[in-house]
Design an enzyme around this catalytic site. Structure first.
Site, PDB file in Angstrom:
ATOM      1  N   TYR A 151       0.840  -1.205   0.000  1.00 51.30           N
ATOM      2  CA  TYR A 151       0.000   0.000   0.000  1.00 51.30           C
ATOM      3  C   TYR A 151       0.874   1.253   0.000  1.00 51.30           C
ATOM      4  O   TYR A 151       0.745   2.110  -0.879  1.00 51.30           O
ATOM      5  CB  TYR A 151      -0.900  -0.034   1.226  1.00 51.30           C
ATOM      6  CG  TYR A 151      -1.909   1.088   1.304  1.00 51.30           C
ATOM      7  CD1 TYR A 151      -3.031   1.109   0.481  1.00 51.30           C
ATOM      8  CD2 TYR A 151      -1.752   2.127   2.229  1.00 51.30           C
ATOM      9  CE1 TYR A 151      -3.974   2.129   0.569  1.00 51.30           C
ATOM     10  CE2 TYR A 151      -2.691   3.144   2.324  1.00 51.30           C
ATOM     11  CZ  TYR A 151      -3.794   3.145   1.502  1.00 51.30           C
ATOM     12  OH  TYR A 151      -4.721   4.159   1.588  1.00 51.30           O
ATOM     13  N   GLY A 154       3.124   1.422  -3.071  1.00 53.17           N
ATOM     14  CA  GLY A 154       2.253   1.565  -4.248  1.00 53.17           C
ATOM     15  C   GLY A 154       1.783   3.007  -4.380  1.00 53.17           C
ATOM     16  O   GLY A 154       1.829   3.605  -5.465  1.00 53.17           O
ATOM     17  N   ASN A 180      -6.406   9.545   8.143  1.00 53.88           N
ATOM     18  CA  ASN A 180      -7.526   8.674   8.554  1.00 53.88           C
ATOM     19  C   ASN A 180      -8.875   9.409   8.531  1.00 53.88           C
ATOM     20  O   ASN A 180      -9.036  10.435   9.185  1.00 53.88           O
ATOM     21  CB  ASN A 180      -7.311   8.162   9.981  1.00 53.88           C
ATOM     22  CG  ASN A 180      -6.072   7.300  10.092  1.00 53.88           C
ATOM     23  OD1 ASN A 180      -4.963   7.765   9.823  1.00 53.88           O
ATOM     24  ND2 ASN A 180      -6.239   6.046  10.477  1.00 53.88           N
ATOM     25  N   VAL A 193     -10.016   1.193  12.760  1.00 57.25           N
ATOM     26  CA  VAL A 193     -10.210   1.337  14.194  1.00 57.25           C
ATOM     27  C   VAL A 193     -11.573   1.943  14.547  1.00 57.25           C
ATOM     28  O   VAL A 193     -12.223   1.495  15.497  1.00 57.25           O
ATOM     29  CB  VAL A 193      -9.025   2.127  14.815  1.00 57.25           C
ATOM     30  CG1 VAL A 193      -9.001   3.585  14.383  1.00 57.25           C
ATOM     31  CG2 VAL A 193      -9.040   1.998  16.310  1.00 57.25           C
ATOM     32  N   GLN A 215      -0.563   4.804  20.778  1.00 56.31           N
ATOM     33  CA  GLN A 215      -0.270   5.343  19.440  1.00 56.31           C
ATOM     34  C   GLN A 215      -1.365   6.344  19.070  1.00 56.31           C
ATOM     35  O   GLN A 215      -2.497   6.226  19.543  1.00 56.31           O
ATOM     36  CB  GLN A 215      -0.165   4.215  18.394  1.00 56.31           C
ATOM     37  CG  GLN A 215      -1.431   3.476  18.042  1.00 56.31           C
ATOM     38  CD  GLN A 215      -1.706   2.275  18.950  1.00 56.31           C
ATOM     39  OE1 GLN A 215      -1.447   2.319  20.129  1.00 56.31           O
ATOM     40  NE2 GLN A 215      -2.296   1.217  18.389  1.00 56.31           N
ATOM     41  N   THR A 216      -1.014   7.320  18.230  1.00 57.15           N
ATOM     42  CA  THR A 216      -1.990   8.375  17.937  1.00 57.15           C
ATOM     43  C   THR A 216      -2.397   8.380  16.457  1.00 57.15           C
ATOM     44  O   THR A 216      -1.649   7.924  15.584  1.00 57.15           O
ATOM     45  CB  THR A 216      -1.428   9.781  18.273  1.00 57.15           C
ATOM     46  OG1 THR A 216      -0.367  10.086  17.361  1.00 57.15           O
ATOM     47  CG2 THR A 216      -0.946   9.859  19.707  1.00 57.15           C
ATOM     48  N   ARG A 283       0.574  10.036  14.327  1.00 58.71           N
ATOM     49  CA  ARG A 283       0.281  10.616  13.018  1.00 58.71           C
ATOM     50  C   ARG A 283      -0.649  11.820  13.204  1.00 58.71           C
ATOM     51  O   ARG A 283      -1.692  11.711  13.853  1.00 58.71           O
ATOM     52  CB  ARG A 283      -0.396   9.583  12.133  1.00 58.71           C
ATOM     53  CG  ARG A 283      -0.370   9.994  10.696  1.00 58.71           C
ATOM     54  CD  ARG A 283      -1.108   9.044   9.838  1.00 58.71           C
ATOM     55  NE  ARG A 283      -0.428   7.800   9.603  1.00 58.71           N
ATOM     56  CZ  ARG A 283      -1.087   6.658   9.441  1.00 58.71           C
ATOM     57  NH1 ARG A 283      -2.392   6.620   9.551  1.00 58.71           N
ATOM     58  NH2 ARG A 283      -0.429   5.558   9.185  1.00 58.71           N
TER      59      ARG A 283
HETATM   60  P1  NAD Z   1     -12.710   1.671   0.153  1.00 57.92           P
HETATM   61  O1  NAD Z   1     -12.041   0.359   0.240  1.00 57.92           O
HETATM   62  O2  NAD Z   1     -14.017   1.841   0.848  1.00 57.92           O
HETATM   63  O3  NAD Z   1     -12.893   2.117  -1.356  1.00 57.92           O
HETATM   64  C1  NAD Z   1     -11.993   1.770  -2.372  1.00 57.92           C
HETATM   65  C2  NAD Z   1     -12.794   1.420  -3.606  1.00 57.92           C
HETATM   66  O4  NAD Z   1     -11.890   1.079  -4.662  1.00 57.92           O
HETATM   67  C3  NAD Z   1     -13.716   0.214  -3.394  1.00 57.92           C
HETATM   68  O5  NAD Z   1     -15.000   0.504  -3.860  1.00 57.92           O
HETATM   69  C4  NAD Z   1     -13.048  -0.896  -4.206  1.00 57.92           C
HETATM   70  O6  NAD Z   1     -13.961  -1.860  -4.681  1.00 57.92           O
HETATM   71  C5  NAD Z   1     -12.394  -0.100  -5.316  1.00 57.92           C
HETATM   72  N1  NAD Z   1     -11.268  -0.784  -5.945  1.00 57.92           N
HETATM   73  C6  NAD Z   1     -10.227  -1.413  -5.343  1.00 57.92           C
HETATM   74  N2  NAD Z   1      -9.379  -1.898  -6.265  1.00 57.92           N
HETATM   75  C7  NAD Z   1      -9.894  -1.560  -7.485  1.00 57.92           C
HETATM   76  C8  NAD Z   1      -9.491  -1.789  -8.825  1.00 57.92           C
HETATM   77  N3  NAD Z   1      -8.364  -2.458  -9.122  1.00 57.92           N
HETATM   78  N4  NAD Z   1     -10.271  -1.297  -9.826  1.00 57.92           N
HETATM   79  C9  NAD Z   1     -11.427  -0.632  -9.548  1.00 57.92           C
HETATM   80  N5  NAD Z   1     -11.861  -0.405  -8.312  1.00 57.92           N
HETATM   81  C10 NAD Z   1     -11.099  -0.864  -7.279  1.00 57.92           C
HETATM   82  O7  NAD Z   1     -11.648   2.755   0.705  1.00 57.92           O
HETATM   83  P2  NAD Z   1     -11.853   4.297   1.000  1.00 57.92           P
HETATM   84  O8  NAD Z   1     -11.638   4.497   2.452  1.00 57.92           O
HETATM   85  O9  NAD Z   1     -13.081   4.810   0.369  1.00 57.92           O
HETATM   86  O10 NAD Z   1     -10.575   4.903   0.256  1.00 57.92           O
HETATM   87  C11 NAD Z   1     -10.679   5.497  -1.026  1.00 57.92           C
HETATM   88  C12 NAD Z   1      -9.313   6.022  -1.447  1.00 57.92           C
HETATM   89  O11 NAD Z   1      -8.827   6.981  -0.503  1.00 57.92           O
HETATM   90  C13 NAD Z   1      -8.256   4.927  -1.547  1.00 57.92           C
HETATM   91  O12 NAD Z   1      -7.436   5.197  -2.660  1.00 57.92           O
HETATM   92  C14 NAD Z   1      -7.459   5.101  -0.277  1.00 57.92           C
HETATM   93  O13 NAD Z   1      -6.131   4.683  -0.442  1.00 57.92           O
HETATM   94  C15 NAD Z   1      -7.553   6.593  -0.037  1.00 57.92           C
HETATM   95  N6  NAD Z   1      -7.406   6.907   1.385  1.00 57.92           N
HETATM   96  C16 NAD Z   1      -8.409   6.641   2.275  1.00 57.92           C
HETATM   97  C17 NAD Z   1      -8.213   6.918   3.624  1.00 57.92           C
HETATM   98  C18 NAD Z   1      -9.290   6.679   4.649  1.00 57.92           C
HETATM   99  O14 NAD Z   1      -9.056   6.918   5.837  1.00 57.92           O
HETATM  100  N7  NAD Z   1     -10.472   6.241   4.282  1.00 57.92           N
HETATM  101  C19 NAD Z   1      -6.993   7.457   4.063  1.00 57.92           C
HETATM  102  C20 NAD Z   1      -5.993   7.674   3.115  1.00 57.92           C
HETATM  103  C21 NAD Z   1      -6.202   7.417   1.781  1.00 57.92           C
HETATM  104  N1  UDP Z   2      -6.318  -0.390  16.054  1.00 57.88           N
HETATM  105  C1  UDP Z   2      -6.671  -0.869  17.304  1.00 57.88           C
HETATM  106  N2  UDP Z   2      -7.720  -1.730  17.387  1.00 57.88           N
HETATM  107  C2  UDP Z   2      -8.454  -2.123  16.301  1.00 57.88           C
HETATM  108  C3  UDP Z   2      -8.096  -1.617  15.023  1.00 57.88           C
HETATM  109  C4  UDP Z   2      -7.004  -0.759  14.938  1.00 57.88           C
HETATM  110  O1  UDP Z   2      -6.037  -0.522  18.328  1.00 57.88           O
HETATM  111  O2  UDP Z   2      -9.407  -2.901  16.479  1.00 57.88           O
HETATM  112  C5  UDP Z   2      -5.196   0.579  15.954  1.00 57.88           C
HETATM  113  C6  UDP Z   2      -4.132   0.213  14.916  1.00 57.88           C
HETATM  114  O3  UDP Z   2      -3.141  -0.616  15.484  1.00 57.88           O
HETATM  115  C7  UDP Z   2      -3.591   1.583  14.556  1.00 57.88           C
HETATM  116  C8  UDP Z   2      -4.786   2.522  14.698  1.00 57.88           C
HETATM  117  O4  UDP Z   2      -5.726   1.813  15.511  1.00 57.88           O
HETATM  118  O5  UDP Z   2      -2.598   1.985  15.489  1.00 57.88           O
HETATM  119  C9  UDP Z   2      -5.449   2.872  13.363  1.00 57.88           C
HETATM  120  O6  UDP Z   2      -5.666   1.667  12.656  1.00 57.88           O
HETATM  121  P1  UDP Z   2      -6.430   1.613  11.252  1.00 57.88           P
HETATM  122  O7  UDP Z   2      -6.340   0.221  10.776  1.00 57.88           O
HETATM  123  O8  UDP Z   2      -7.773   2.226  11.376  1.00 57.88           O
HETATM  124  O9  UDP Z   2      -5.618   2.594  10.294  1.00 57.88           O
HETATM  125  P2  UDP Z   2      -4.059   2.889  10.018  1.00 57.88           P
HETATM  126  O10 UDP Z   2      -3.905   4.315  10.410  1.00 57.88           O
HETATM  127  O11 UDP Z   2      -3.198   1.997  10.855  1.00 57.88           O
HETATM  128  O12 UDP Z   2      -3.895   2.623   8.571  1.00 57.88           O
END
Ligand code: NAD
Ligand code: UDP
Ligand code: UDP
Length: 335
Positions: A151, A154, A180, A193, A215-216, A283
Site C-alpha cells: 500500500y 504503491g 484517517n 479502528v 499510538q496516535t 500521526r
Molecule cells: P474503500 O475500500 O471503501 O474504497 C476503495 C474502492 O476502490 C472500493 O469501492 C473498491 O472496490 C475499489 N477498488 C479497489 N481496487 C480496485 C481496482 N483495481 N479497480 C477498480 N476499483 C477498485 O476505501 P476508502 O476508504 O473509500 O478509500 C478510497 C481512497 O482513498 C483509496 O485510494 C485510499 O487509499 C484513499 N485513502 C483513504 C483513507 C481513509 O481513511 N479512508 C486514508 C488515506 C487514503
Molecule cells: N487499532 C486498534 N484496534 C483495532 C483496530 C485498529 O487498536 O481494532 C489501531 C491500529 O493498530 C492503529 C490505529 O488503531 O494503530 C489505526 O488503525 P487503522 O487500521 O484504522 O488505520 P491505520 O492508520 O493503521 O492505517
C-alpha cells in the site's frame, strides 16, 4: 447547486463504490455534475451507490483499473484502491497493481483527454514518521519490504507517476495526502479502528486496543474530507499538491476507545491485543498548506462526527439519498 449546461462536468470517480468515493459522488451529483463511477467492487459495495441508480446523471461501470479504460470525461478522481490494512494485505500484489498499473491507466486516460486528474494518496507515504506533525516536505520513513509496503510503496509510486506525467506531458494533476477518515458507509469488516470500536461497543464485545493504545491518529469526518477533495480539484491550475487533507486534532487510540464508549453508552471492557507490525506510532497532519491554498480546514469535531457514524452502524441502514434541502455537515464555500 444545479449547474448550467456549460458548467456541468462529466466526472469519472474510480473507486466510487467505496466509502469515500460514494460520498464524493453524492457531493458531485448534488453540485449538478454527471458522474461515471468505475469500480470492481473488491471492497466497495453496490449498496453504497444503490440510491443513485435512478439518477440519470449517474452511471456505474464494473471495471478493474489495472486494465485500460476508454471513456470520455472532463475530470478524474482516482480513488480506487483498498484502504484498510486488513483489505490491502489480503492480496498485496493486486494492491500494488491497483496503485501502479491503475495510476498509469488513469494518467494515460487523462493524457488522451487532456483533463485534470486527482490522486487519492495517503498519509501512509510518511510511513512511521520521524517528524511530527507531518508536513508535505517530509519524505517519509517507509519500510519497502514489510506487510504494509504494498500500500505505502504503491501509493508512493503512484505519486511519482503523477508528477512525471505532469513534468513530461504537462498534465494537470492534483495529489491529496489523505489522513484517517471515518463516517457512515465504512465497511463493517474492514478492521479499521473507528468501525471496529463502534461495532464492538454496540454489540457489547470487548474493545480491542492493539498495543498499549498510546499510538496516535487524527480522524477526519468524511464530509470535511470530500469538501477538501473538491476544493483541491477546483484549485488554480498551477497548484499540484501534494497537500495534506485531514483533521489536525490528535487522539491516542485509547482516547478514541473512551470516546466511543461514552457516545454509545456501552459498558464494553478494553482488552489489549498485539500491535501489528510496522504500525505507525503517531500521526497528525500539518494542514497549513490546505488552509492557505484551498481555504480549507475541517469543521467537524470527532465527538460530532462519531454520532452519525454510530447511528449508521446502529441501524446498519442502506445508504439513503440525501434530501435536496439537507445540508452537508460542511457548508460548502463557508470558510
Ligand atoms: P474503500 O475500500 O471503501 O474504497 C476503495 C474502492 O476502490 C472500493 O469501492 C473498491 O472496490 C475499489 N477498488 C479497489 N481496487 C480496485 C481496482 N483495481 N479497480 C477498480 N476499483 C477498485 O476505501 P476508502 O476508504 O473509500 O478509500 C478510497 C481512497 O482513498 C483509496 O485510494 C485510499 O487509499 C484513499 N485513502 C483513504 C483513507 C481513509 O481513511 N479512508 C486514508 C488515506 C487514503
Ligand atoms: N487499532 C486498534 N484496534 C483495532 C483496530 C485498529 O487498536 O481494532 C489501531 C491500529 O493498530 C492503529 C490505529 O488503531 O494503530 C489505526 O488503525 P487503522 O487500521 O484504522 O488505520 P491505520 O492508520 O493503521 O492505517
Ligand atoms: N489508457 C487508457 N485509456 C485511454 C488512454 C490510455 O486506459 O484513454 C491506458 C493505456 O492502456 C496505456 C496507459 O493508459 O497503457 C498509459 O498511456 P500512455 O499514453 O501514457 O502510454 P502508452 O500508451 O504510450 O503506453
Amino acid at each position: 447547486m444545479r449547474r448550467s449546461y456549460d458548467s456541468c462536468k462529466r466526472v469519472l470517480v474510480t473507486g466510487g463504490g467505496g466509502f469515500l468515493g460514494s460520498h464524493l459522488i453524492d457531493r458531485l451529483l448534488s453540485d449538478g455534475h454527471e458522474v461515471v463511477c468505475a469500480d470492481n467492487l473488491f471492497t466497495g459495495t453496490k449498496r453504497n451507490i444503490e440510491h443513485l441508480h435512478a439518477n440519470p446523471r449517474f452511471e456505474f461501470l464494473r471495471h478493474d483499473i489495472t486494465f485500460p479504460l476508454y471513456v470520455e470525461v472532463d475530470e478524474i478522481y482516482n480513488l480506487a484502491c483498498p484502504a484498510s490494512p486488513v483489505q490491502y494485505q489480503h492480496d498485496p500484489v493486486q494492491t500494488t497493481k491497483t496503485s501502479v498499473h491503475g495510476a498509469i491507466n488513469m494518467l494515460g486516460l487523462a493524457k488522451r483527454l487532456n483533463c485534470r486528474i486527482l490522486q487519492a494518496s495517503t498519509s501512509e507515504v510518511y510511513g512511521d514518521p520521524a517528524i511530527h506533525p507531518q508536513t508535505e516536505q517530509y519524505w517519509g520513513n517507509v519500510n519497502p519490504i514489510g506487510p504494509r509496503s504494498c500500500y505505502d510503496e504503491g501509493k508512493r509510486c503512484a505519486e511519482t507517476l503523477f508528477f512525471d506525467y505532469h513534468r513530461q506531458c504537462g498534465l494537470e494533476i492534483k495529489v491529496a495526502r489523505i489522513f484517517n477518515t471515518y463516517g457512515p458507509r465504512m465497511h463493517r469488516a474492514d478492521g479499521r479502528v473507528v468501525s471496529n470500536f463502534i461495532i464492538q461497543a454496540l454489540s457489547g464485545e470487548p474493545i480491542t486496543l492493539y498495543g498499549d493504545g498510546s499510538q496516535t491518529r487524527s480522524f477526519c469526518y468524511v464530509d470535511d474530507l470530500v469538501d477538501g477533495l473538491v476544493r483541491l480539484m477546483e484549485s488554480r491550475a498551477s497548484f499540484t499538491g501534494p497537500v495534506n487533507l485531514g483533521n489536525d486534532g490528535e487522539f491516542t487510540i485509547r482516547e478514541l476507545a473512551e470516546l466511543v464508549l461514552a457516545e454509545t453508552g456501552s459498558s464494553s471492557e478494553l482488552v489489549h491485543l498485539p500491535l501489528p507490525r510496522d504500525d505507525p506510532r503517531q500521526r497528525r497532519p500539518n494542514i497549513s498548506l490546505a488552509k492557505a491554498e484551498l481555504g480549507w480546514q475541517p469543521r467537524i469535531r470527532l465527538q460530532d462526527g462519531l454520532k452519525p457514524t454510530i447511528a449508521f452502524f446502529r441501524g446498519d441502514q442502506a445508504p439513503r439519498r440525501r434530501r435536496q434541502d439537507e445540508p452537508y455537515l460542511v457548508a460548502v464555500g463557508d470558510n
